[in-house]
Design an enzyme around this catalytic site. Structure first.
Site, PDB file in Angstrom:
ATOM      1  N   ASP A   1      -9.386  -8.342   3.805  1.00  0.00           N
ATOM      2  CA  ASP A   1      -9.092  -7.280   4.778  1.00  0.00           C
ATOM      3  C   ASP A   1     -10.172  -7.171   5.842  1.00  0.00           C
ATOM      4  O   ASP A   1     -10.969  -6.231   5.826  1.00  0.00           O
ATOM      5  CB  ASP A   1      -8.946  -5.947   4.043  1.00  0.00           C
TER       6      ASP A   1
ATOM      7  N   GLU B 162       0.810  -1.213   0.000  1.00  0.00           N
ATOM      8  CA  GLU B 162       0.000   0.000   0.000  1.00  0.00           C
ATOM      9  C   GLU B 162       0.847   1.268   0.000  1.00  0.00           C
ATOM     10  O   GLU B 162       0.580   2.232   0.711  1.00  0.00           O
ATOM     11  CB  GLU B 162      -0.963  -0.005   1.197  1.00  0.00           C
TER      12      GLU B 162
ATOM     13  N   GLU C 273     -13.089  -1.868  12.088  1.00  0.00           N
ATOM     14  CA  GLU C 273     -12.892  -1.046  10.902  1.00  0.00           C
ATOM     15  C   GLU C 273     -14.001  -1.223   9.870  1.00  0.00           C
ATOM     16  O   GLU C 273     -14.554  -0.250   9.351  1.00  0.00           O
ATOM     17  CB  GLU C 273     -11.542  -1.359  10.273  1.00  0.00           C
TER      18      GLU C 273
END
Length: 842
Positions: free
Chosen positions: A382, A303, A410
């Site tokens: 994820d 990333e 998240e």
């Protein structure tokens, strides 16, 4: 004294609680004078120094006995404790004191293990090391706090950890912010340095020790190299000193490019001699300050983070650079397997982010040094609401591994939605990968036992903040408690862990236990239903805050979290015969299950297969009808949470009762936002009607744009599905009030008045609702205060929310009027109002 003992059981309820003590609140339990006499009168601690967990164990036992049962207990230090004592020691010190002259009385203990034996008022708590002894003390106190006096008078427990690595990761930034943190700023950092006041860090260490966590990585995996400055190294040493009495070791995340960006070298090539020397020097400096530093965590080539690929070096060469610097000091290098191409083209049918971990790391098995642990996210993408287990666990036979789980929610409602996560985790840890066609539970691969690896374990992304509830929500703390318990013993039952947490956090009242159990155990299935099911992933906005609904964002992006939905079909084809080949990364028996439509479980169907919306599930429903039904059912369950919790009024202290109630009311409203957004999106995409006629049909709603507007005007919302009929209203300017009004078209009766509005970051608008000229209620756009963070600066599915006023008596033709006063950049936006009869959710 009689009066004192008589009221002791009721003191906990009389005092409001802010959540800061979590499950270590040591609330009073019924215990009269006779009961107190059956408990120890002394605590003997052997060979305790001020910073030792042995000394901490003594202090905790003294405090717990006083607070829980009202008994003052004296602390002594010596090899010959008086009768009626709790003895706390390491096994070695216990033997050295000749209390036991033979090893036959002492069970074998692994590192951090403990032995707890109680007989009458006396107890023996032995640890393989001081940390283990502290764990045994907390186990004793857990029994005491639950009122389990039978166990306290006669029990023998030998407890060894399932795995040596039981770490938490904090994604704290040095400016005090926390990436994916939803409970206020950092407890470690402020203004680029370690905080001066580390009281909160000490309290966090206490919580972690009580659930047998042994290390914490204190800074973000997207690391700032300035943490390595001498001043910040000194600060880390102070932090380590603060957490050491609880047996918590400190570790840090590193930026791979630090030798160049911070150290002044012209390279960060992991094979360059100057780079190797630089990291060795930095590591020596850290260990000179912190001799028990746990080690490093590195996110590299991921990333946009720098890594060894910049110099055409392998990931193993990059990891070994740090491992070799740590090796003389006994430190561990955790190296994240979260490496993938985040600029991937969806146009190529065989492209698949899920393949990345195996593609990158499997060829390197055996190339990592012995003190490297590859930290693997539980699923291939994820932290989604449901994923299959990462197949990488089956490939690394000669490499230490740890499983990365996410306590911070998240993708799971960010602590604004109740989601008890351990049942999701258990679908992963209990899964049998069938390596070599033999039993291979994932939990045993993670621990290292299955492939006979020396290291292994667990890493949990937690991200506590300064909010008194630690995670932003009282009920969310059950996830942190359960994470610790499962790292010690992943065979434990998620529901039994929850019950223990509830007794410690809210007491032993049977109704309280029943309600919190019902809420929590139904929360993950409900959230999955109203966000994204059948393995499609959480249909959140992956390009923005990972919070509210935005299914369109899942496709046409470079991040690889795709659904490949079109007008006729949906799902990722991950088969070998026709798709991305991902299913073939599993061992043969598992691969065969996922390769076939017929044998793939419905809950993972769209993860592995691309099918028409009309494809019939094993339930007999079509995919699209299941979507419609599940989203409505999930929202109904979330709506039921409010009433269930309200049945606890008077049984839970007022502060926590109201704070939890507020969150559940919000969740009930936001679940409807989710439900409508997802069902409308796929109805619009597929053109297939809901057989029950619900989608797009809201007979009790009044669209704001259909009302008479004064100072308001219509606003087209994007994405369209996050507003009813795609349109909301906003004030003409940000400094003038708007009014929306009309005659009520519904029959006379008693209704709940619901208003759907948007609460944006950047202002705190105010709204007032009237029926004729009578005030129904008013509210403010203050989510930044009530939720702890504001999800969005836009009018969208993140900022959409609802307010509900109960039992409003209405006559047909009455005028309903909403007055909105904008503030800052927030133009008092409204979506719709609804008059809901009893039992109607909308």
């Amino acid at each position: 004294m009689r009066w004192y003992a008589a009221i002791w059981p009721f003191l906990a309820l009389a005092v409001a609680e802010d959540g800061s003590n979590a499950w270590l609140r040591y609330a009073p339990v019924p215990c009269n004078r006779a009961c107190q006499r059956k408990l120890a009168s002394h605590i003997a601690i052997l060979n305790a120094t001020e910073s030792s967990p042995i000394a901490t164990a003594g202090e905790e036992l003294q405090k717990g006995l006083h607070d829980i049962v009202g008994k003052h207990v004296t602390l002594t230090d010596g090899c010959h404790p008086p009768p009626s004592s709790i003895l706390v020691a390491t096994v070695a010190d216990y033997i050295n004191c000749n209390i036991s002259t033979s090893l036959k009385d002492i069970p074998p203990l692994d590192t951090d293990g403990f032995y707890l034996h109680t007989h009458g008022p006396s107890a023996t708590i032995l640890g393989q090391n001081p940390r283990g002894a502290l764990y045994g003390a907390f186990e004793y106190l857990s029994l005491l706090a639950q009122g389990d006096f039978a166990a306290l008078s006669n029990t023998t427990l030998v407890a060894n950890p399932h795995a040596p690595i039981r770490w938490v990761n904090q994604w704290d930034n040095m400016d005090g912010s926390i990436e994916r943190g939803y409970a206020g700023p950092s407890i470690f950092f402020s203004s680029g340095r370690i905080k001066d006041d580390l009281t909160r860090a000490r309290e966090y260490a206490r919580l972690l020790a009580s659930i047998r966590i042994n290390a914490v990585i204190v800074n973000n995996v997207n690391a700032n190299a300035s943490l390595l400055s001498p001043d910040n190294m000194d600060g880390l040493a102070r932090l380590a000193d603060t957490m050491r009495p609880y047996g918590i070791s400190v570790g840090i995340s590193l930026n791979f490019a630090s030798p160049q960006s911070f150290g002044g070298l012209d390279t960060y090539d992991p094979l360059d001699k100057s780079v190797i020397a630089w990291w060795a020097s930095i590591t020596d400096e850290l260990y000179s300050r912190i001799p028990d530093l746990a080690g490093y965590l590195v996110k590299a080539s991921s990333e946009g983070q720098p890594g060894p690929d910049a110099y055409n070096r392998t990931l193993a060469e990059g990891a070994n650079l740090f491992a070799r610097a740590l090796q003389p000091h006994g430190g561990v290098l955790m190296f994240r397997a979260f490496v993938y191409d985040h600029h991937m083209s969806e146009d190529v049918w065989t492209n698949d982010r899920a393949n990345a971990a195996v593609d990158f790391f499997a060829p390197l098995d055996g190339a990592f040094d012995e003190n490297v642990v590859v930290q693997i996210k539980f699923g291939p993408i994820d932290f989604q609401v449901r994923e299959p287990v990462s197949p990488l666990f089956a490939h690394l036979r000669n490499t230490n591994v740890a499983m990365e789980l996410q306590v911070t929610q998240e993708y799971l409602g960010q602590q604004n939605h109740l989601v008890y996560i351990p049942p999701l985790w258990k679908t992963i840890t209990d899964f049998d990968l069938r390596v070599d066609n033999a039993s291979s539970p994932v939990r045993d691969i993670v621990s290292g036992s299955h492939f006979a690896r020396p290291l292994g374990g667990w890493a949990g992304v937690v991200n506590v903040g300064t909010n008194t509830t630690w995670l932003g929500s009282h009920l969310a703390l059950s996830n942190l408690y359960a994470f610790g318990r499962l790292t010690w013993d992943p065979t434990l039952d998620a529901e039994e862990i929850l019950k223990t947490w509830t007794r410690l956090t809210f007491g032993n009242n049977p109704h309280v236990l029943s309600i919190i159990n019902s809420l929590s155990m139904s929360s993950w299935p409900a959230y999955e239903n109203y966000t994204g099911n059948l393995g499609i992933q959480t249909l959140t906005d992956i390009l923005y805050t990972h919070y509210g609904p935005n299914p369109a964002s899942q496709d046409g992006n470079g991040w690889g979290q795709w659904t490949r939905a079109d007008n006729d079909t949906i799902g990722m084809d991950r088969t070998v015969w026709n798709g991305t080949g991902f299913s073939g990364q599993y061992p043969p028996q598992v691969a065969a299950t996922y390769e076939s439509l017929e044998t793939t479980p419905d809950e993972l169907l769209l993860w592995f297969h691309h099918v028409p919306y009309t494809y019939q599930l094993k339930s007999g429903k079509s995919v699209i009808q299941h979507f419609y039904d599940a989203h409505y059912e999930g929202a109904e369950v979330a709506d039921s949470f409010v009433g269930l919790w309200e049945s606890l009024e008077g049984l839970v202290d007022e502060q926590r009762f109201e704070e939890v109630r507020s969150r559940l009311v919000y969740q009930a409203g936001h679940a409807v936002v989710w439900r409508d957004a997802i069902t409308n999106f796929y109805y619009n995409l597929s053109g297939i009607e809901d057989t029950r006629g619900r989608v797009g049909n809201h007979p009790w709603r009044i669209e704001a744009e259909d009302m008479q507007l004064d100072g308001y005007h219509p606003y087209t919302v994007s994405p369209f599905e996050t507003a009813s009929r795609g349109v909301a209203i906003v004030t003409e300017t940000n400094s003038t009030t708007g009014t929306a009004h009309m005659a009520v078209p519904f029959p006379d009766g008693v209704y709940d008045l619901v208003v759907n509005y948007y609460d944006l970051y950047g202002g705190q608008s105010k709204w007032t609702a009237y029926l004729n000229d009578e005030l129904v209620g008013s509210w403010s756009g203050d989510m930044e205060g009530t939720l702890g963070h504001t999800p969005s600066i836009y009018i969208d599915g993140h900022s959409a929310t609802r307010v509900r006023f109960h039992d409003v008596r209405v006559r047909q033709g009455d005028e309903v009027r909403i007055v909105g006063t904008p503030d800052g950049s927030e133009p008092a936006p409204l979506d719709y109002i609804a008059f809901l009869p009893e039992g109607v959710i909308d």
